[in-house]
Structure formats: structure tokens, C-alpha cells
Design a protein around this motif. Structure first.
Motif, mmCIF file in Angstrom:
data_model
loop_
_atom_site.group_PDB
_atom_site.id
_atom_site.type_symbol
_atom_site.label_atom_id
_atom_site.label_comp_id
_atom_site.label_asym_id
_atom_site.label_seq_id
_atom_site.Cartn_x
_atom_site.Cartn_y
_atom_site.Cartn_z
ATOM 1 N N THR A 96 118.701 -65.324 66.924
ATOM 2 C CA THR A 96 118.386 -66.925 66.224
ATOM 3 C C THR A 96 120.024 -67.454 65.779
ATOM 4 O OG1 THR A 96 116.593 -65.926 65.222
ATOM 5 C CG2 THR A 96 117.728 -67.737 63.944
ATOM 6 N N GLY A 97 120.203 -68.738 66.057
ATOM 7 C CA GLY A 97 121.410 -69.195 65.531
ATOM 8 C C GLY A 97 121.161 -70.263 64.398
ATOM 9 N N LEU A 98 122.086 -70.229 63.484
ATOM 10 C CA LEU A 98 122.065 -71.328 62.476
ATOM 11 C C LEU A 98 123.263 -72.103 62.479
ATOM 12 C CD1 LEU A 98 121.216 -69.152 59.305
ATOM 13 C CD2 LEU A 98 119.689 -70.832 60.752
ATOM 14 N N PHE A 99 123.291 -73.483 62.486
ATOM 15 C CA PHE A 99 124.081 -74.667 62.770
ATOM 16 C C PHE A 99 124.264 -75.443 61.292
ATOM 17 C CE2 PHE A 99 122.111 -73.552 66.614
ATOM 18 C CZ PHE A 99 122.975 -73.318 67.574
ATOM 19 N N LYS A 100 125.253 -75.727 60.789
ATOM 20 C CA LYS A 100 125.208 -76.625 59.714
ATOM 21 C C LYS A 100 126.152 -77.645 60.203
ATOM 22 C CE LYS A 100 127.519 -76.655 55.143
ATOM 23 N NZ LYS A 100 128.161 -75.525 53.886
ATOM 24 N N ILE A 101 125.480 -78.905 59.987
ATOM 25 C CA ILE A 101 125.918 -80.339 60.594
ATOM 26 C C ILE A 101 126.089 -81.339 59.577
ATOM 27 C CG2 ILE A 101 125.558 -81.960 62.501
ATOM 28 C CD1 ILE A 101 124.262 -79.486 63.750
ATOM 29 N N LYS A 102 126.952 -82.227 59.541
ATOM 30 C CA LYS A 102 126.763 -83.334 58.480
ATOM 31 C C LYS A 102 125.910 -84.027 58.565
ATOM 32 C CE LYS A 102 131.864 -84.046 58.240
ATOM 33 N NZ LYS A 102 133.157 -84.595 58.748
ATOM 34 N N SER A 103 125.056 -84.261 57.549
ATOM 35 C CA SER A 103 124.062 -85.084 57.302
ATOM 36 C C SER A 103 123.796 -86.466 57.924
ATOM 37 C CB SER A 103 123.110 -85.029 55.876
ATOM 38 O OG SER A 103 122.801 -84.014 55.378
ATOM 39 N N GLU A 104 125.090 -87.166 57.681
ATOM 40 C CA GLU A 104 124.975 -88.544 58.465
ATOM 41 C C GLU A 104 124.691 -88.606 59.948
ATOM 42 O OE1 GLU A 104 129.813 -88.794 58.966
ATOM 43 O OE2 GLU A 104 129.009 -88.889 56.946
ATOM 44 N N LEU A 105 125.091 -87.337 60.568
ATOM 45 C CA LEU A 105 124.950 -87.288 61.998
ATOM 46 C C LEU A 105 123.481 -87.265 62.151
ATOM 47 C CD1 LEU A 105 127.529 -84.798 62.949
ATOM 48 C CD2 LEU A 105 127.822 -87.380 63.625
ATOM 49 N N LEU A 106 122.771 -86.924 61.541
ATOM 50 C CA LEU A 106 121.352 -86.700 61.563
ATOM 51 C C LEU A 106 120.586 -88.225 61.525
ATOM 52 C CD1 LEU A 106 118.715 -84.728 61.984
ATOM 53 C CD2 LEU A 106 118.621 -84.763 59.493
ATOM 54 N N PHE A 107 121.098 -88.953 60.698
ATOM 55 C CA PHE A 107 120.394 -90.260 60.572
ATOM 56 C C PHE A 107 121.296 -91.341 61.501
ATOM 57 C CE2 PHE A 107 120.112 -87.892 56.647
ATOM 58 C CZ PHE A 107 118.678 -87.928 56.563
ATOM 59 N N GLU A 108 122.559 -91.040 61.714
ATOM 60 C CA GLU A 108 123.306 -92.146 62.557
ATOM 61 C C GLU A 108 123.257 -91.878 64.042
ATOM 62 O OE1 GLU A 108 126.880 -92.344 60.614
ATOM 63 O OE2 GLU A 108 125.985 -92.857 58.523
ATOM 64 N N GLU A 109 123.079 -90.721 64.497
ATOM 65 C CA GLU A 109 123.150 -90.396 66.115
ATOM 66 C C GLU A 109 121.692 -90.005 66.425
ATOM 67 O OE1 GLU A 109 125.545 -90.172 68.206
ATOM 68 O OE2 GLU A 109 127.241 -90.593 66.854
ATOM 69 N N ARG A 110 121.170 -90.757 67.103
ATOM 70 C CA ARG A 110 119.788 -90.614 67.736
ATOM 71 C C ARG A 110 119.970 -89.657 68.691
ATOM 72 N NH1 ARG A 110 114.993 -92.189 67.116
ATOM 73 N NH2 ARG A 110 115.529 -94.308 66.370
ATOM 74 N N GLN A 111 121.138 -89.419 69.421
ATOM 75 C CA GLN A 111 121.327 -88.312 70.392
ATOM 76 C C GLN A 111 120.890 -86.812 69.673
ATOM 77 O OE1 GLN A 111 124.687 -88.694 72.632
ATOM 78 N NE2 GLN A 111 124.325 -87.011 74.059
#
Length: 177
Positions: free
Chosen positions: A92-107
């Protein structure tokens, strides 16, 4: 297959839960200059018995000798080795990513959907993805997400069960009585 060919083996070790045992087991690999690819410890199916799963890249001759050394440890009840095609396994891998990317990057949304990753948590600053699967799947997701920036990343050691029935449960049951 020649026994001299190196391949990945999982070593499953059923033990009493004693302090210092991990050091002694890792010393067995260290003395042979064998790198541990991954290590996981957890309770086993029997109360009071722990299970170590260690992944190493060695020859079959070498793994047989290692199993013999491991079983000489007083707290070790039984040790087994299996090739990857004899087990069902996940990491299992856990990835922490900036929230703005979730909403601004459709990719990013497409990557999450296509990889069957799961969103564990979302807040203003970051979101956390979880991906369980084969190592290659987790690494592939890492490679896709890294172009957007990963704040933190970690992954577990391999966890596994055998495809064939193991007689360990009855052995452990007698140990527990």
C-alpha cells in the motif's frame, strides 16, 4: 529453474513476540550481505503469535540456509519461504498532495480514477490518496503523480498469504494450548 538464479522470495516467520528478535533475524541477513527489500510484522491468525514477512532477492540454496538459521532462534515457531508466484500479495502506498491540484487539475482526477486509488482524507491544504496493489502499480501511480508534486509519500512492506493451504494453523494451535 537453476537454484543459482536469484529471485525474490518471501520469508514468513511465525514467532513468539519477544524483544530483540527482529535484530537477531536481520543479523542473519546482514552476515550474508543480503539486503532486505521489504519487511512487515503483524499479528498472525493465532493469538499471541507474530508473523514477519521479509522479502529478499537470493538464490534458492541461499534461502534454504537462511530458513535453517532463522529456525534456530528460540522464539521462532516456524519459518517458510515462497516465490512470488506461490503467494497472493499487496503493498500500500500513501500520497499526500496539495488540495488545490485535486480541484484545478482534471488530469489528477483521471489518474486517481484510472489507478483505482482511494481518497483517504481532504482538507484545505492537502489530500491523501491510498493505493493498494502490486509494487509496480504503486510505483506507476507515484511516477504519474510526481509530475504534479507529492508533499509526502510512503509505502508498506509486502503483505502476503499463500495460494496453497498451509498447515501452520494447526501447528500454531498446539503452540497456543
Amino acid at each position: 529453474m537453476s537454484t543459482e538464479e536469484k529471485q525474490l522470495y518471501t520469508v514468513s516467520i511465525y514467532t513468539e513476540n519477544n524483544i530483540g528478535l527482529l535484530n537477531r533475524i536481520s543479523a542473519i541477513f546482514q552476515r550474508r550481505h543480503i539486503n532486505i527489500e521489504s519487511l512487515n510484522t503483524s499479528p498472525s491468525e493465532i493469538e499471541g503469535v507474530s508473523k514477519f514477512i521479509i522479502v529478499v532477492n537470493v538464490t534458492e540454496d541461499s534461502i534454504k540456509k537462511i530458513i535453517g538459521q532463522i529456525e534456530k532462534q528460540v522464539e521462532v515457531i516456524k519459518a517458510y519461504y515462497h516465490s512470488l508466484d506461490e503467494i497472493i500479495y499487496q503493498i500500500t502506498g500513501l500520497f499526500k498532495i496539495k488540495s488545490e491540484l485535486l480541484f484545478e487539475e482534471r488530469q489528477i482526477q483521471n489518474i486517481i480514477k484510472e489507478s483505482n486509488a482511494r481518497i483517504v482524507t481532504v482538507n484545505k491544504e492537502f489530500f491523501v490518496l491510498e493505493k493498494a496493489g502490486k509494487k509496480e502499480e504503486v510505483v506507476d501511480l507515484y511516477n504519474q503523480l510526481s509530475q504534479f508534486g507529492i508533499m509526502q509519500y510512503t509505502r508498506t512492506g509486502l503483505i502476503a498469504v499463500t495460494k496453497e493451504e498451509m498447515k501452520i494453523s494447526s501447528l500454531l494451535q498446539t503452540f497456543n494450548n
